[in-house]
Motif scaffolding. Structure first.
Motif, PDB file in Angstrom:
ATOM      1  N   LYS A 162      43.540  24.685  51.592  1.00  0.00           N
ATOM      2  CA  LYS A 162      42.253  24.619  52.292  1.00  0.00           C
ATOM      3  C   LYS A 162      42.264  25.213  53.690  1.00  0.00           C
ATOM      4  CE  LYS A 162      42.596  19.813  53.893  1.00  0.00           C
ATOM      5  NZ  LYS A 162      42.878  19.982  55.273  1.00  0.00           N
ATOM      6  N   ASP A 163      43.363  25.156  54.388  1.00  0.00           N
ATOM      7  CA  ASP A 163      43.400  25.665  55.763  1.00  0.00           C
ATOM      8  C   ASP A 163      43.958  27.082  55.853  1.00  0.00           C
ATOM      9  OD1 ASP A 163      42.323  23.310  56.817  1.00  0.00           O
ATOM     10  OD2 ASP A 163      44.299  22.352  56.877  1.00  0.00           O
ATOM     11  N   PHE A 164      44.190  27.731  54.725  1.00  0.00           N
ATOM     12  CA  PHE A 164      44.750  29.080  54.725  1.00  0.00           C
ATOM     13  C   PHE A 164      43.660  30.101  55.046  1.00  0.00           C
ATOM     14  CE2 PHE A 164      48.457  28.278  51.525  1.00  0.00           C
ATOM     15  CZ  PHE A 164      48.986  27.323  52.381  1.00  0.00           C
ATOM     16  N   PRO A 165      44.034  31.208  55.682  1.00  0.00           N
ATOM     17  CA  PRO A 165      43.072  32.300  55.877  1.00  0.00           C
ATOM     18  C   PRO A 165      42.556  32.797  54.522  1.00  0.00           C
ATOM     19  CG  PRO A 165      45.086  32.700  57.127  1.00  0.00           C
ATOM     20  CD  PRO A 165      45.346  31.510  56.245  1.00  0.00           C
ATOM     21  N   ASP A 166      41.344  33.321  54.502  1.00  0.00           N
ATOM     22  CA  ASP A 166      40.717  33.764  53.255  1.00  0.00           C
ATOM     23  C   ASP A 166      41.578  34.778  52.497  1.00  0.00           C
ATOM     24  OD1 ASP A 166      38.583  32.102  53.716  1.00  0.00           O
ATOM     25  OD2 ASP A 166      37.254  33.700  54.428  1.00  0.00           O
ATOM     26  N   ALA A 167      42.149  35.749  53.209  1.00  0.00           N
ATOM     27  CA  ALA A 167      42.942  36.786  52.534  1.00  0.00           C
ATOM     28  C   ALA A 167      44.139  36.182  51.808  1.00  0.00           C
ATOM     29  CB  ALA A 167      43.406  37.844  53.538  1.00  0.00           C
ATOM     30  N   LEU A 168      44.805  35.225  52.429  1.00  0.00           N
ATOM     31  CA  LEU A 168      45.946  34.563  51.801  1.00  0.00           C
ATOM     32  C   LEU A 168      45.497  33.730  50.607  1.00  0.00           C
ATOM     33  CD1 LEU A 168      48.920  33.730  51.706  1.00  0.00           C
ATOM     34  CD2 LEU A 168      48.403  32.003  53.452  1.00  0.00           C
ATOM     35  N   ALA A 169      44.445  32.961  50.773  1.00  0.00           N
ATOM     36  CA  ALA A 169      43.938  32.132  49.674  1.00  0.00           C
ATOM     37  C   ALA A 169      43.527  32.994  48.481  1.00  0.00           C
ATOM     38  CB  ALA A 169      42.768  31.279  50.151  1.00  0.00           C
ATOM     39  N   GLU A 170      42.899  34.123  48.738  1.00  0.00           N
ATOM     40  CA  GLU A 170      42.495  35.029  47.651  1.00  0.00           C
ATOM     41  C   GLU A 170      43.706  35.550  46.890  1.00  0.00           C
ATOM     42  OE1 GLU A 170      40.033  38.032  49.461  1.00  0.00           O
ATOM     43  OE2 GLU A 170      38.514  36.557  50.023  1.00  0.00           O
ATOM     44  N   ARG A 171      44.766  35.886  47.602  1.00  0.00           N
ATOM     45  CA  ARG A 171      45.991  36.372  46.934  1.00  0.00           C
ATOM     46  C   ARG A 171      46.625  35.273  46.089  1.00  0.00           C
ATOM     47  NH1 ARG A 171      46.224  41.716  46.316  1.00  0.00           N
ATOM     48  NH2 ARG A 171      45.926  42.800  48.278  1.00  0.00           N
ATOM     49  N   LEU A 172      46.653  34.065  46.613  1.00  0.00           N
ATOM     50  CA  LEU A 172      47.228  32.956  45.855  1.00  0.00           C
ATOM     51  C   LEU A 172      46.394  32.637  44.618  1.00  0.00           C
ATOM     52  CD1 LEU A 172      48.307  30.779  48.878  1.00  0.00           C
ATOM     53  CD2 LEU A 172      49.844  31.728  47.141  1.00  0.00           C
ATOM     54  N   ILE A 173      45.092  32.730  44.741  1.00  0.00           N
ATOM     55  CA  ILE A 173      44.223  32.512  43.579  1.00  0.00           C
ATOM     56  C   ILE A 173      44.471  33.581  42.521  1.00  0.00           C
ATOM     57  CG2 ILE A 173      41.800  32.570  42.821  1.00  0.00           C
ATOM     58  CD1 ILE A 173      41.164  31.124  45.538  1.00  0.00           C
ATOM     59  N   ALA A 174      44.653  34.823  42.936  1.00  0.00           N
ATOM     60  CA  ALA A 174      44.947  35.907  41.987  1.00  0.00           C
ATOM     61  C   ALA A 174      46.302  35.673  41.314  1.00  0.00           C
ATOM     62  CB  ALA A 174      44.929  37.261  42.699  1.00  0.00           C
ATOM     63  N   LEU A 175      47.281  35.224  42.078  1.00  0.00           N
ATOM     64  CA  LEU A 175      48.599  34.936  41.503  1.00  0.00           C
ATOM     65  C   LEU A 175      48.514  33.767  40.530  1.00  0.00           C
ATOM     66  CD1 LEU A 175      51.621  35.552  41.396  1.00  0.00           C
ATOM     67  CD2 LEU A 175      51.895  34.129  43.455  1.00  0.00           C
ATOM     68  N   ARG A 176      47.764  32.746  40.886  1.00  0.00           N
ATOM     69  CA  ARG A 176      47.551  31.610  39.983  1.00  0.00           C
ATOM     70  C   ARG A 176      46.928  32.079  38.675  1.00  0.00           C
ATOM     71  NH1 ARG A 176      43.262  28.745  38.373  1.00  0.00           N
ATOM     72  NH2 ARG A 176      43.657  26.588  37.716  1.00  0.00           N
ATOM     73  N   GLN A 177      45.926  32.928  38.762  1.00  0.00           N
ATOM     74  CA  GLN A 177      45.269  33.446  37.566  1.00  0.00           C
ATOM     75  C   GLN A 177      46.253  34.218  36.688  1.00  0.00           C
ATOM     76  OE1 GLN A 177      42.214  32.671  36.511  1.00  0.00           O
ATOM     77  NE2 GLN A 177      42.681  33.793  34.633  1.00  0.00           N
ATOM     78  N   LEU A 178      47.138  34.961  37.314  1.00  0.00           N
ATOM     79  CA  LEU A 178      48.147  35.717  36.563  1.00  0.00           C
ATOM     80  C   LEU A 178      49.102  34.770  35.828  1.00  0.00           C
ATOM     81  CD1 LEU A 178      48.821  38.658  35.967  1.00  0.00           C
ATOM     82  CD2 LEU A 178      50.349  38.627  37.943  1.00  0.00           C
ATOM     83  N   VAL A 179      49.497  33.682  36.475  1.00  0.00           N
ATOM     84  CA  VAL A 179      50.339  32.678  35.810  1.00  0.00           C
ATOM     85  C   VAL A 179      49.631  32.163  34.563  1.00  0.00           C
ATOM     86  CG1 VAL A 179      51.358  30.363  36.009  1.00  0.00           C
ATOM     87  CG2 VAL A 179      51.541  31.967  37.926  1.00  0.00           C
ATOM     88  N   LEU A 180      48.355  31.824  34.692  1.00  0.00           N
ATOM     89  CA  LEU A 180      47.592  31.301  33.555  1.00  0.00           C
ATOM     90  C   LEU A 180      47.465  32.344  32.440  1.00  0.00           C
ATOM     91  CD1 LEU A 180      44.719  29.424  35.426  1.00  0.00           C
ATOM     92  CD2 LEU A 180      46.880  28.487  34.547  1.00  0.00           C
ATOM     93  N   GLU A 181      47.247  33.591  32.803  1.00  0.00           N
ATOM     94  CA  GLU A 181      47.125  34.657  31.803  1.00  0.00           C
ATOM     95  C   GLU A 181      48.434  34.854  31.047  1.00  0.00           C
ATOM     96  OE1 GLU A 181      45.738  38.186  33.779  1.00  0.00           O
ATOM     97  OE2 GLU A 181      43.851  37.226  34.372  1.00  0.00           O
ATOM     98  N   VAL A 182      49.544  34.875  31.773  1.00  0.00           N
ATOM     99  CA  VAL A 182      50.848  35.049  31.120  1.00  0.00           C
ATOM    100  C   VAL A 182      51.088  33.916  30.128  1.00  0.00           C
ATOM    101  CG1 VAL A 182      53.348  35.013  31.519  1.00  0.00           C
ATOM    102  CG2 VAL A 182      51.875  36.441  32.953  1.00  0.00           C
TER     103      VAL A 182
END
Length: 151
Positions: A14-34
């Motif tokens: 919640k306290d992360f900068p938007d750019a960092l949070a967006e990257r982590l969300i993309a990485l999370r999505q990749l984990v789910l896809e794999v």
């Protein structure tokens, strides 16, 4: 598991900068896809380990835990972490030393300003999520290829 981000994960970032949070969300999505691409992995359990979003193969025991978070409390780096007693990071180094950055024997470190190297990361995640299948020999008996789930 759904693609909806659980409250505990959102709270961890919640306290992360938007750019960092967006990257982590993309990485999370990749984990789910794999995980979704390979039935041998089974459903993932998404929880927190050490206050960091973590993905476990609790139902099948197919892989080792993957955690994703910013790296060393820096807002310009993020990483995915695997158990330090596996040989996964060494395998990743052998395959991707010219494309990925590593921290010790537990993390693949990424830079917020760089594009996510999707295919390399996808392969590394698949190796982690099927780690115990390879070690036990179950991968050879599985119809699904744990490392390269797509034909």
């Amino acid at each position: 598991m759904t693609d909806e981000i659980p409250q505990h994960t959102l709270a961890a970032w919640k306290d992360f900068p938007d750019a960092l949070a967006e990257r982590l969300i993309a990485l999370r999505q990749l984990v789910l896809e794999v995980a979704g691409d390979n039935p041998a992995i089974g459903p993932l359990e998404e929880t927190l380990k050490w206050g960091e979003p973590a993905f476990l193969t609790s139902a099948t025991g197919a892989g080792t835990t993957i955690r994703i978070n910013r790296h060393k409390k820096r807002d310009d780096k993020y990483a995915f972490y695997v158990h330090c007693q596996t040989d996964l990071v060494e395998r990743y180094r052998q395959l991707y030393r010219d494309r990925l950055n590593f921290d010790g024997n537990r993390a693949v470190v990424l830079d917020v300003k760089d594009e996510l190297p999707v295919e390399a990361i996808r392969h590394c995640l698949a190796m982690a999520l099927t780690y115990h299948l390879r070690d036990s020999g179950q991968a050879a008996r599985s119809r699904a290829d744990p490392v390269n789930p797509r034909p």
